[in-house]
Write a protein that holds these residues in place. Structure first.
Motif, PDB file in Angstrom:
ATOM      1  N   LEU A  19      46.126  39.227  45.665  1.00  0.00           N
ATOM      2  CA  LEU A  19      45.251  40.088  46.468  1.00  0.00           C
ATOM      3  C   LEU A  19      45.564  39.958  47.948  1.00  0.00           C
ATOM      4  O   LEU A  19      46.030  38.912  48.403  1.00  0.00           O
ATOM      5  CB  LEU A  19      43.790  39.652  46.286  1.00  0.00           C
ATOM      6  CG  LEU A  19      43.022  40.067  45.048  1.00  0.00           C
ATOM      7  CD1 LEU A  19      43.517  39.288  43.835  1.00  0.00           C
ATOM      8  CD2 LEU A  19      41.530  39.837  45.232  1.00  0.00           C
ATOM      9  N   CYS A  20      45.255  41.025  48.681  1.00  0.00           N
ATOM     10  CA  CYS A  20      45.172  40.911  50.130  1.00  0.00           C
ATOM     11  C   CYS A  20      43.806  41.420  50.565  1.00  0.00           C
ATOM     12  O   CYS A  20      43.096  42.057  49.791  1.00  0.00           O
ATOM     13  CB  CYS A  20      46.289  41.686  50.823  1.00  0.00           C
ATOM     14  SG  CYS A  20      46.113  43.474  50.733  1.00  0.00           S
ATOM     15  N   ILE A  21      43.443  41.112  51.796  1.00  0.00           N
ATOM     16  CA  ILE A  21      42.154  41.549  52.318  1.00  0.00           C
ATOM     17  C   ILE A  21      42.365  42.103  53.726  1.00  0.00           C
ATOM     18  O   ILE A  21      43.175  41.575  54.482  1.00  0.00           O
ATOM     19  CB  ILE A  21      41.114  40.401  52.279  1.00  0.00           C
ATOM     20  CG1 ILE A  21      39.735  40.884  52.727  1.00  0.00           C
ATOM     21  CG2 ILE A  21      41.574  39.190  53.076  1.00  0.00           C
ATOM     22  CD1 ILE A  21      38.607  39.939  52.331  1.00  0.00           C
ATOM     23  N   VAL A  22      41.688  43.203  54.034  1.00  0.00           N
ATOM     24  CA  VAL A  22      41.795  43.805  55.365  1.00  0.00           C
ATOM     25  C   VAL A  22      40.414  43.839  56.005  1.00  0.00           C
ATOM     26  O   VAL A  22      39.474  44.405  55.430  1.00  0.00           O
ATOM     27  CB  VAL A  22      42.370  45.238  55.298  1.00  0.00           C
ATOM     28  CG1 VAL A  22      42.534  45.814  56.708  1.00  0.00           C
ATOM     29  CG2 VAL A  22      43.692  45.268  54.555  1.00  0.00           C
ATOM     30  N   GLY A  23      40.298  43.261  57.204  1.00  0.00           N
ATOM     31  CA  GLY A  23      39.026  43.233  57.935  1.00  0.00           C
ATOM     32  C   GLY A  23      38.420  41.841  57.886  1.00  0.00           C
ATOM     33  O   GLY A  23      37.689  41.515  56.959  1.00  0.00           O
ATOM     34  N   MET A  24      38.746  41.011  58.875  1.00  0.00           N
ATOM     35  CA  MET A  24      38.362  39.601  58.805  1.00  0.00           C
ATOM     36  C   MET A  24      37.130  39.282  59.651  1.00  0.00           C
ATOM     37  O   MET A  24      37.106  38.308  60.401  1.00  0.00           O
ATOM     38  CB  MET A  24      39.560  38.716  59.175  1.00  0.00           C
ATOM     39  CG  MET A  24      40.717  38.867  58.193  1.00  0.00           C
ATOM     40  SD  MET A  24      40.190  38.757  56.457  1.00  0.00           S
ATOM     41  CE  MET A  24      39.650  37.050  56.413  1.00  0.00           C
ATOM     42  N   GLY A  25      36.095  40.095  59.512  1.00  0.00           N
ATOM     43  CA  GLY A  25      34.788  39.772  60.088  1.00  0.00           C
ATOM     44  C   GLY A  25      34.077  38.770  59.203  1.00  0.00           C
ATOM     45  O   GLY A  25      34.712  38.085  58.393  1.00  0.00           O
TER      46      GLY A  25
END
Lengths: 215, 215
Positions: free
Chosen positions: B87-93
């Motif tokens: 997996l990847c994730i976008v948006g590191m808030g």
């Protein structure tokens, strides 16, 4: 207007789904919407849309569609989202902080009036939304004095049931549980367990199948 | 083993639900489980459990129950969770940070191999899990070189479709979207939209009804 008190839970979930594009259509001045268009926007079948809405009586005009505003108002009435709800949240880690600041909650009438944690380093800190993180030991009192109706749980899984019991004992009527622990509730209360990994399993199922079709 | 390729989505979601207590039962050495017990642990009806499992053939022994390990393995097979996914994730808030560190994802074979953001202040920072936040401009390359299969989107809603399109163009086959924007996908891909407020509307519906019964 409601024909049947036994409305299936998936229908209730889809009503919330339908309300999203209806809000946008209303803002953009679209007065009428067909079940086909609404179905397309929500990625469900138009037969499903008509079936779901039929639980609540006759909204549409055959061959014309639904009045956007009337339909949205009726859905809000059914879902009881045409009023404000008071919420508290327990567990102010990254997830708790994300949820309490979520603009959508506010916009939709879900108002956080208290935030709790047990970590002395967090207690007393002011959140960007203006709330001060309170000690969990104050939850009983604050649930009562602030008339808190819904408790959101973003603690570690091991604390989820204990925290939920504490909130329900204090008078909270519903729990939204974000931990991986399945919280159980007495008959007087409602619990919704939100499990992120379950949504991933849904994806994995579809991916697994599409890959086995290819190979 | 699979009798019907058209398994309803709610059944798939419940299979994931069933797997949770089965994992715990297996750990505690419980070899057999009845549909009643499993139903109780998952807060669904035992008829529902039997109906769901029947889609996949005959698991149980009448009057005895299911073998815990065999049932869990079969569910994992069906859900394709008996393997690792990248997996990847976008948006590191806050939300992205909470999800990427979630212990359950790791435990269940969902491995984050890349995290992206567009904020220059975040890019280059090392997360507690060890990943370094990369610029979103590198996503195309990294999705390919790291064979990323699933993209998790935790950006602001306004960026969700653009980011999802970018990931799917790069080769991601599924999107788990946590924003309030309903992401649409081409036929080759799968999207799961996770909307927190929708779960709250479910609660509000039940609360609204129970209150109107009281008054």
């Amino acid at each position: 207007m409601i024909k049947d008190s036994k409305i299936p839970a998936p229908t209730i979930e889809r009503l919330a789904l339908y309300s999203r594009p209806l809000e946008n259509l209303l803002k953009s001045g679209t007065d009428l919407i067909s079940s086909e268009k609404l179905a397309y926007l929500c990625d469900v079948s138009s037969a499903q849309v008509r079936k779901d809405l039929a639980y609540f009586g006759e909204f549409g005009i055959r061959g014309v569609g639904y009045n956007t505003e009337a339909l949205l108002n009726e859905i809000k009435n059914i879902l009881a989202t045409n009023r404000e709800w008071t919420l508290c949240i327990v567990g102010m880690g990254n997830l708790g902080s994300a949820i309490v600041e979520n603009e959508n909650f506010k916009k939709m009438g879900y108002k956080f009036v208290a935030a709790f944690d047990v970590d002395p380093e967090k207690i007393g800190k002011t959140l960007p939304c203006g709330l001060i993180i309170e000690s969990l030991s104050k939850a009983g009192k604050l649930v009562q004095s602030l008339h808190i109706e819904i408790g959101v749980v973003t603690t570690p899984p091991s604390g989820a049931q204990k925290v939920s019991d504490l909130l329900m004992d204090a008078g909270v009527k519903a729990i939204l549980n974000f931990t991986s622990f399945q919280v159980s509730a007495p008959a007087c209360c409602v619990v919704e367990n939100v499990d992120f990994t379950m949504k991933l399993e849904n994806l994995a199922y579809h991916l697994g199948r599409s890959q086995s079709f290819i190979s």
